[in-house]
Design a protein around this motif. Structure first.
Motif, PDB file in Angstrom:
ATOM      1  N   GLU A   1       7.525 -10.883 -19.125  1.00 39.89           N
ATOM      2  CA  GLU A   1       6.643 -11.525 -20.214  1.00 39.89           C
ATOM      3  C   GLU A   1       5.219 -11.900 -19.367  1.00 39.89           C
ATOM      4  O   GLU A   1       3.939 -12.036 -19.842  1.00 39.89           O
ATOM      5  CB  GLU A   1       6.946 -12.675 -20.696  1.00 39.89           C
ATOM      6  N   ARG A   2       5.262 -11.644 -18.162  1.00 38.16           N
ATOM      7  CA  ARG A   2       3.946 -11.932 -17.262  1.00 38.16           C
ATOM      8  C   ARG A   2       3.410 -10.439 -16.873  1.00 38.16           C
ATOM      9  O   ARG A   2       2.583 -10.405 -15.957  1.00 38.16           O
ATOM     10  CB  ARG A   2       4.535 -12.669 -15.917  1.00 38.16           C
ATOM     11  N   GLY A   3       3.875  -9.521 -17.453  1.00 35.42           N
ATOM     12  CA  GLY A   3       3.555  -8.223 -17.182  1.00 35.42           C
ATOM     13  C   GLY A   3       3.655  -7.506 -15.922  1.00 35.42           C
ATOM     14  O   GLY A   3       3.019  -6.695 -15.644  1.00 35.42           O
ATOM     15  N   LEU A   4       4.827  -7.813 -15.528  1.00 34.86           N
ATOM     16  CA  LEU A   4       5.342  -7.485 -14.338  1.00 34.86           C
ATOM     17  C   LEU A   4       6.537  -6.576 -14.335  1.00 34.86           C
ATOM     18  O   LEU A   4       7.595  -7.112 -14.991  1.00 34.86           O
ATOM     19  CB  LEU A   4       5.468  -8.620 -13.124  1.00 34.86           C
ATOM     20  N   THR A   5       6.896  -5.740 -13.633  1.00 34.20           N
ATOM     21  CA  THR A   5       8.052  -4.809 -13.635  1.00 34.20           C
ATOM     22  C   THR A   5       8.604  -5.027 -12.310  1.00 34.20           C
ATOM     23  O   THR A   5       8.064  -4.724 -11.393  1.00 34.20           O
ATOM     24  CB  THR A   5       7.876  -3.231 -13.900  1.00 34.20           C
ATOM     25  N   PHE A   6       9.783  -5.234 -12.141  1.00 40.05           N
ATOM     26  CA  PHE A   6      10.647  -5.254 -10.913  1.00 40.05           C
ATOM     27  C   PHE A   6      10.826  -3.846 -10.370  1.00 40.05           C
ATOM     28  O   PHE A   6      11.510  -2.993 -11.156  1.00 40.05           O
ATOM     29  CB  PHE A   6      11.883  -6.118 -11.227  1.00 40.05           C
ATOM     30  N   GLU A   7      10.493  -3.428  -9.314  1.00 34.23           N
ATOM     31  CA  GLU A   7      10.667  -2.416  -8.570  1.00 34.23           C
ATOM     32  C   GLU A   7      11.944  -2.278  -7.731  1.00 34.23           C
ATOM     33  O   GLU A   7      12.300  -1.238  -7.412  1.00 34.23           O
ATOM     34  CB  GLU A   7       9.428  -2.164  -7.765  1.00 34.23           C
TER      35      GLU A   7
ATOM     36  N   ARG B   1       0.751  -1.243   0.112  1.00 33.35           N
ATOM     37  CA  ARG B   1       0.094  -0.072  -0.143  1.00 33.35           C
ATOM     38  C   ARG B   1       0.787   1.379   0.001  1.00 33.35           C
ATOM     39  O   ARG B   1       0.163   2.213  -0.027  1.00 33.35           O
ATOM     40  CB  ARG B   1      -1.059   0.108   1.335  1.00 33.35           C
ATOM     41  N   GLN B   2       2.090   0.844  -0.256  1.00 30.96           N
ATOM     42  CA  GLN B   2       2.985   2.250  -0.131  1.00 30.96           C
ATOM     43  C   GLN B   2       3.073   2.840  -1.373  1.00 30.96           C
ATOM     44  O   GLN B   2       2.879   2.213  -2.421  1.00 30.96           O
ATOM     45  CB  GLN B   2       4.377   1.961   0.413  1.00 30.96           C
ATOM     46  N   THR B   3       3.421   3.998  -1.293  1.00 29.26           N
ATOM     47  CA  THR B   3       3.781   4.776  -2.747  1.00 29.26           C
ATOM     48  C   THR B   3       4.838   4.378  -3.243  1.00 29.26           C
ATOM     49  O   THR B   3       5.684   3.690  -2.629  1.00 29.26           O
ATOM     50  CB  THR B   3       3.559   6.457  -2.625  1.00 29.26           C
ATOM     51  N   ALA B   4       5.161   4.810  -4.553  1.00 31.84           N
ATOM     52  CA  ALA B   4       6.405   4.113  -5.113  1.00 31.84           C
ATOM     53  C   ALA B   4       7.634   4.776  -4.541  1.00 31.84           C
ATOM     54  O   ALA B   4       8.636   3.894  -4.646  1.00 31.84           O
ATOM     55  CB  ALA B   4       6.280   4.792  -6.844  1.00 31.84           C
ATOM     56  N   GLU B   5       7.821   5.879  -3.961  1.00 34.14           N
ATOM     57  CA  GLU B   5       8.902   6.420  -3.260  1.00 34.14           C
ATOM     58  C   GLU B   5       9.169   5.474  -2.234  1.00 34.14           C
ATOM     59  O   GLU B   5      10.070   5.375  -1.927  1.00 34.14           O
ATOM     60  CB  GLU B   5       8.519   7.676  -2.751  1.00 34.14           C
ATOM     61  N   HIS B   6       8.331   4.897  -1.426  1.00 32.71           N
ATOM     62  CA  HIS B   6       8.439   3.892  -0.218  1.00 32.71           C
ATOM     63  C   HIS B   6       8.187   2.640  -0.378  1.00 32.71           C
ATOM     64  O   HIS B   6       8.278   1.743   0.676  1.00 32.71           O
ATOM     65  CB  HIS B   6       7.756   4.530   0.992  1.00 32.71           C
ATOM     66  N   LEU B   7       7.847   2.154  -1.580  1.00 31.05           N
ATOM     67  CA  LEU B   7       7.389   0.711  -1.817  1.00 31.05           C
ATOM     68  C   LEU B   7       8.723  -0.295  -1.802  1.00 31.05           C
ATOM     69  O   LEU B   7       8.403  -1.466  -1.146  1.00 31.05           O
ATOM     70  CB  LEU B   7       7.245   0.457  -3.442  1.00 31.05           C
ATOM     71  N   VAL B   8      10.133   0.123  -1.712  1.00 32.36           N
ATOM     72  CA  VAL B   8      11.081  -0.599  -1.813  1.00 32.36           C
ATOM     73  C   VAL B   8      12.247   0.005  -1.015  1.00 32.36           C
ATOM     74  O   VAL B   8      12.077   1.298  -0.790  1.00 32.36           O
ATOM     75  CB  VAL B   8      11.718  -1.185  -3.194  1.00 32.36           C
ATOM     76  N   GLU B   9      13.140  -0.997  -0.563  1.00 34.35           N
ATOM     77  CA  GLU B   9      14.223  -0.373   0.272  1.00 34.35           C
ATOM     78  C   GLU B   9      15.643  -0.222  -0.699  1.00 34.35           C
ATOM     79  O   GLU B   9      16.384   0.974  -0.351  1.00 34.35           O
ATOM     80  CB  GLU B   9      14.851  -1.357   1.400  1.00 34.35           C
ATOM     81  N   VAL B  10      15.463  -0.955  -1.807  1.00 37.04           N
ATOM     82  CA  VAL B  10      16.667  -0.733  -2.553  1.00 37.04           C
ATOM     83  C   VAL B  10      16.283  -0.923  -3.999  1.00 37.04           C
ATOM     84  O   VAL B  10      15.365  -1.603  -4.498  1.00 37.04           O
ATOM     85  CB  VAL B  10      17.837  -1.781  -2.281  1.00 37.04           C
ATOM     86  N   ARG B  11      16.918   0.020  -5.095  1.00 36.91           N
ATOM     87  CA  ARG B  11      16.285   0.113  -6.321  1.00 36.91           C
ATOM     88  C   ARG B  11      17.147  -0.801  -7.078  1.00 36.91           C
ATOM     89  O   ARG B  11      18.317  -1.145  -6.824  1.00 36.91           O
ATOM     90  CB  ARG B  11      16.282   1.569  -6.920  1.00 36.91           C
TER      91      ARG B  11
END
Length: 277
Positions: free
Chosen positions: A188-194, A152-162
């Motif tokens: 190919e599964r429609g997912l982007t690594f964040e 539920r976090q925004t893109a800025e806080h979704l991950v710890e390491v880019r």
């Protein structure tokens, strides 16, 4: 008022303190108290107990008595009628009532003992339930809790390491968790690594790889080092409220793919992860 003659001295003196004796009994008891040291000591003891009982009983009147305690007292009396017979047979024949202060002291002792037992029993039951609940939780429960928060976090806080192209992120996670891995490409599964996070589940470090689809749904791949000698296992699907998880063990590590419970293709996604990670 009725005569207390023939009753135990303790009963007669309790009635004397409460003013529940006839004039004849009162004069007789006053004379006894004046000449008998043992009678005076017993009288003082009863007065002290009465004062304590009155004070304690008054305090209990202002405190709520647990409903289970009241039921227990009633059920105990019903199950054992003899336990309710607290007045000597001789006293019943003369129809001498239980005086208020003596009753207050008796009820006080009953409530103190009953309340203590209730509190000890309740504490023991609560501790047992907490211990059972803690033992029943697995690392998947912790992962579900984490995912529910982080998704539920925004893109800025979704991950710890880019993501990075130099492999430092993968090295950091592998050394922290103790599991070597390859970063799955799920485009190919429609997912982007964040990016990634380092979590703790069941007291052990866990690597979390986070992906997102075009609809904004968040998916995660989590893994930790397994116990020595842990055998491989087939995939198992579980649902934790609004979260679906597919987990398995392979090569000494435990894995889980996490996504929204509405995702129909999570099993196919887990198959793709299992063959590439």
């Amino acid at each position: 008022m009725q005569s207390t003659k023939g009753l135990a001295l303790e009963v007669r003196l309790s009635a004397f303190i409460d003013g529940e004796v006839t004039d004849e009994d009162r004069k007789e008891l006053e004379q006894l108290i004046a000449r008998d040291d043992e009678a005076r000591r017993l009288l003082e003891t009863l007065k002290s107990g009465t004062a304590f009982g009155n004070k304690a009983f008054e305090e209990f009147l202002h405190d709520p008595v647990p409903l289970s305690l009241v039921r227990g007292i009633k059920q105990g009396t019903a199950a054992n009628p003899k336990a309710a017979r607290v007045i000597p047979a001789a006293a019943r024949k003369t129809k001498v009532k239980i005086w208020p202060r003596a009753l207050a002291a008796s009820v006080t002792l009953l409530l103190v003992g009953g309340s203590t037992g209730f509190l000890i029993g309740k504490t023991s039951d609560d501790d047992a339930r907490l211990t059972k609940t803690a033992a029943a939780r697995t690392w998947l429960d912790d992962i579900a809790d984490y995912h529910r928060v982080y998704s539920r976090q925004t893109a800025e806080h979704l991950v710890e390491v880019r993501p990075s192209s130099d492999g430092r992120m993968e090295s950091w996670l592998a050394s922290s968790v103790g599991v070597n891995f390859s970063l799955p490409d799920l485009g190919e599964r429609g997912l982007t690594f964040e990016g990634a996070r380092l979590l703790v589940a069941a007291g052990k470090p866990v690597a979390q790889l986070i992906y997102k689809n075009d609809s904004g749904d968040v998916f995660a791949i989590c893994f930790l080092k397994g116990k020595p000698g842990q055998p491989d296992s087939k995939m198992t699907e579980s649902i934790n409220d609004d979260i679906s998880m597919i987990s398995w063990q392979k090569n000494g590590a435990s894995y889980v793919v996490v996504g929204p419970s509405s995702e129909a293709n999570l099993e196919q996604l887990a198959d793709a992860v299992e063959t590439t990670i």
